[in-house]
Design an enzyme around this catalytic site. Structure first.
Site, mmCIF file in Angstrom:
data_model
loop_
_atom_site.group_PDB
_atom_site.id
_atom_site.type_symbol
_atom_site.label_atom_id
_atom_site.label_comp_id
_atom_site.label_asym_id
_atom_site.label_seq_id
_atom_site.Cartn_x
_atom_site.Cartn_y
_atom_site.Cartn_z
ATOM 1 N N ARG A 43 42.623 43.863 35.173
ATOM 2 C CA ARG A 43 41.759 43.160 36.107
ATOM 3 C C ARG A 43 40.919 41.969 35.106
ATOM 4 N NH1 ARG A 43 38.132 44.270 33.163
ATOM 5 N NH2 ARG A 43 36.708 43.141 34.342
ATOM 6 N N GLY A 44 40.041 41.043 35.618
ATOM 7 C CA GLY A 44 39.317 40.161 34.827
ATOM 8 C C GLY A 44 40.426 38.927 34.740
ATOM 9 N N ALA A 45 39.465 37.644 34.991
ATOM 10 C CA ALA A 45 40.237 36.532 35.320
ATOM 11 C C ALA A 45 41.293 35.922 34.257
ATOM 12 C CB ALA A 45 39.380 35.509 35.504
ATOM 13 N N ARG B 94 46.013 38.449 43.711
ATOM 14 C CA ARG B 94 44.225 38.284 44.153
ATOM 15 C C ARG B 94 44.144 36.835 44.197
ATOM 16 N NH1 ARG B 94 40.823 41.901 40.172
ATOM 17 N NH2 ARG B 94 39.326 41.932 42.028
ATOM 18 N N GLN C 299 32.817 48.961 36.631
ATOM 19 C CA GLN C 299 33.588 47.912 35.268
ATOM 20 C C GLN C 299 32.547 48.034 34.057
ATOM 21 O OE1 GLN C 299 33.828 46.751 38.317
ATOM 22 N NE2 GLN C 299 35.656 45.490 38.721
ATOM 23 N N ASP D 149 35.123 34.130 37.313
ATOM 24 C CA ASP D 149 36.462 34.271 37.774
ATOM 25 C C ASP D 149 36.914 32.895 38.007
ATOM 26 O OD1 ASP D 149 35.211 36.887 38.364
ATOM 27 O OD2 ASP D 149 37.238 37.223 38.455
ATOM 28 N N LYS E 233 32.000 38.616 39.464
ATOM 29 C CA LYS E 233 31.528 39.904 40.341
ATOM 30 C C LYS E 233 30.349 39.997 41.017
ATOM 31 C CE LYS E 233 33.988 42.628 40.288
ATOM 32 N NZ LYS E 233 34.811 42.563 41.263
HETATM 33 O O1 MRU Z 1 37.358 42.690 40.065
HETATM 34 P P1 MRU Z 1 37.473 42.217 38.765
HETATM 35 O O2 MRU Z 1 37.165 43.334 37.707
HETATM 36 O O3 MRU Z 1 38.903 41.660 38.201
HETATM 37 O O4 MRU Z 1 36.493 40.971 38.453
HETATM 38 C C1 MRU Z 1 36.255 40.675 37.003
HETATM 39 C C2 MRU Z 1 35.133 39.988 36.601
HETATM 40 O O5 MRU Z 1 34.029 39.697 37.759
HETATM 41 C C3 MRU Z 1 34.823 39.592 35.539
HETATM 42 O O6 MRU Z 1 33.181 39.509 35.170
HETATM 43 C C4 MRU Z 1 35.127 38.020 35.275
HETATM 44 O O7 MRU Z 1 36.421 37.945 35.583
HETATM 45 C C5 MRU Z 1 35.100 37.442 34.042
HETATM 46 S S1 MRU Z 1 36.260 38.210 32.776
HETATM 47 C C6 MRU Z 1 36.402 37.340 31.482
#
Ligand code: MRU
Length: 355
Positions: free
Chosen positions: A56-58, A100, A205, A246, A257
């Site tokens: 997870r994470g963009a 996603r 997270q 994201d 998030k």
């Molecule tokens: O649902 P997630 O865990 O994929 O959400 C991730 C986030 O919101 C992070 O803060 C965002 O992707 C920045 S990651 C470098």
């Protein structure tokens, strides 16, 4: 794969590993209690791993999808040869695209791989070239994070206290991290007197991933419940909110998030500074504002339970949007690998993206 890794030595920078034509993902659903890898051999498994939040994470989602396309191309070429691999790959690429909806890095990475696919000669095996492109996407992301780390740290005065939300660290990227990259760089320069991390319900997270990463780097971190941040600010314990993103719209509105908007509303009330660290692959100039950003809504079961234990009263309805949008005017700086945009607006974002 697990046997090739010593769990004691695995770090957050090892979250995405491409090894001998196979993709291994550090399973972020079970960290930090279990340090284990999931092995992926095809694009369908890769799309499912993104949906189920193994990764997870963009930026990490984008990199994973790029490797997923290598797996898809290899299978399509083996099945259909030079004539048919492009048509055979389509269904799996669509699956990756639907894995996603919010992080634009996913679509950015797929588009970059498709651009290369269109340019490849018809008669040759595409696997090697696509693999090189996926590796380039991965390496460029790490380099971007290191640049952002330096640029963001330069904005922070010595002795500052920062708070972050969710996990925007090495785990959420190709390595080093966006918001946590800034925090890592600022800490190395001796600028931070304290780092706070919101626990980040419902996936935790912050509690599970951000705390694990920071402690691996020997950066002391204080965890708090999401709802405690405003009180912390009132006590003078925060100078900067530092978060990732994201998707950033053309006018500088920032999706991140769920709970980020709430945190930034509290920060502005207390006249604190807000920094968003994100590579330009997170900026979506096709969307005029944050109102057009698709916000993922996940299963209500994530709210009804905590740590796999049901906590909610039976019968209550649940709303579980997992991202929110903060208006550009509430952000002091968007830090990218191409430079810093102070108090973003459409004109400044366009100028950044043209450079
Ligand atoms: O649902 P997630 O865990 O994929 O959400 C991730 C986030 O919101 C992070 O803060 C965002 O992707 C920045 S990651 C470098």
């Amino acid at each position: 794969m697990q046997s090739r890794f010593d769990p004691e030595k695995v770090t957050a920078d090892d979250a995405i590993v491409w090894h001998e034509n196979t993709l291994f993902l550090l399973d972020q659903r079970v960290l930090p209690q279990q340090v284990t890898f999931v092995e992926l051999n095809n694009a369908t498994e890769t799309a499912n791993a993104i949906t189920e939040m193994v990764v997870r994470g963009a930026p990490a989602i984008g990199i994973t999808a790029a490797y997923g396309m290598v797996l898809a191309a290899r299978a399509a070429y083996q099945a259909g040869g030079a004539d048919q691999w492009r048509s055979k790959i389509r269904a799996e690429v669509d699956l990756l695209r639907r894995s996603r909806p919010t992080a634009v890095n996913l679509f950015w990475a797929i588009e970059r791989m498709e651009h290369l696919m269109r340019a490849l000669p018809d008669e040759s095996d595409p696997t090697e070239r696509l693999q090189a492109e996926a590796k380039a996407i991965h390496q460029e992301d790490i380099a971007a994070n290191r640049t952002m780390g330096d640029l963001g740290a330069d904005l922070i005065a010595t002795g500052s206290k920062v708070i972050t939300h969710c996990n925007a660290g090495a785990l959420a990227t190709g390595g080093y991290g966006t918001a946590l990259g800034v925090i890592r760089s600022a800490f190395k320069k001796g600028k931070l007197s304290r780092v706070y991390a919101d626990e980040t319900r419902p996936w935790l997270q912050g509690a599970r991933l951000t705390a694990w990463e920071l402690l691996q780097d020997r950066i002391p971190v204080t965890l708090l419940a999401d709802g405690a941040a405003a009180s912390l600010m009132r006590q003078g314990e925060v100078d900067w909110v530092v978060v990732g993103s994201d998707r950033i719209a053309a006018n500088g509105d920032v999706a991140n998030k769920i709970g980020t908007y709430h945190l930034i509303v509290a920060a502005k009330h207390h006249q604190l500074k807000v920094m968003v660290a994100a590579p330009t692959s997170t900026i979506d100039m096709s969307l005029p504002s944050g109102a057009e950003i698709p916000i993922e809504v996940r299963d209500g079961a994530e709210i009804e339970s905590c740590g796999n234990k049901r906590v909610a009263a039976d019968g209550a309805e649940v709303w579980n949007p997992v991202f929110d949008v903060t208006p550009a005017g509430m952000v002091d700086a968007i830090v990218t690998e191409k430079g810093v945009v102070h108090v973003p607006n459409e004109e400044k974002m366009r100028k950044l993206m043209i450079n």
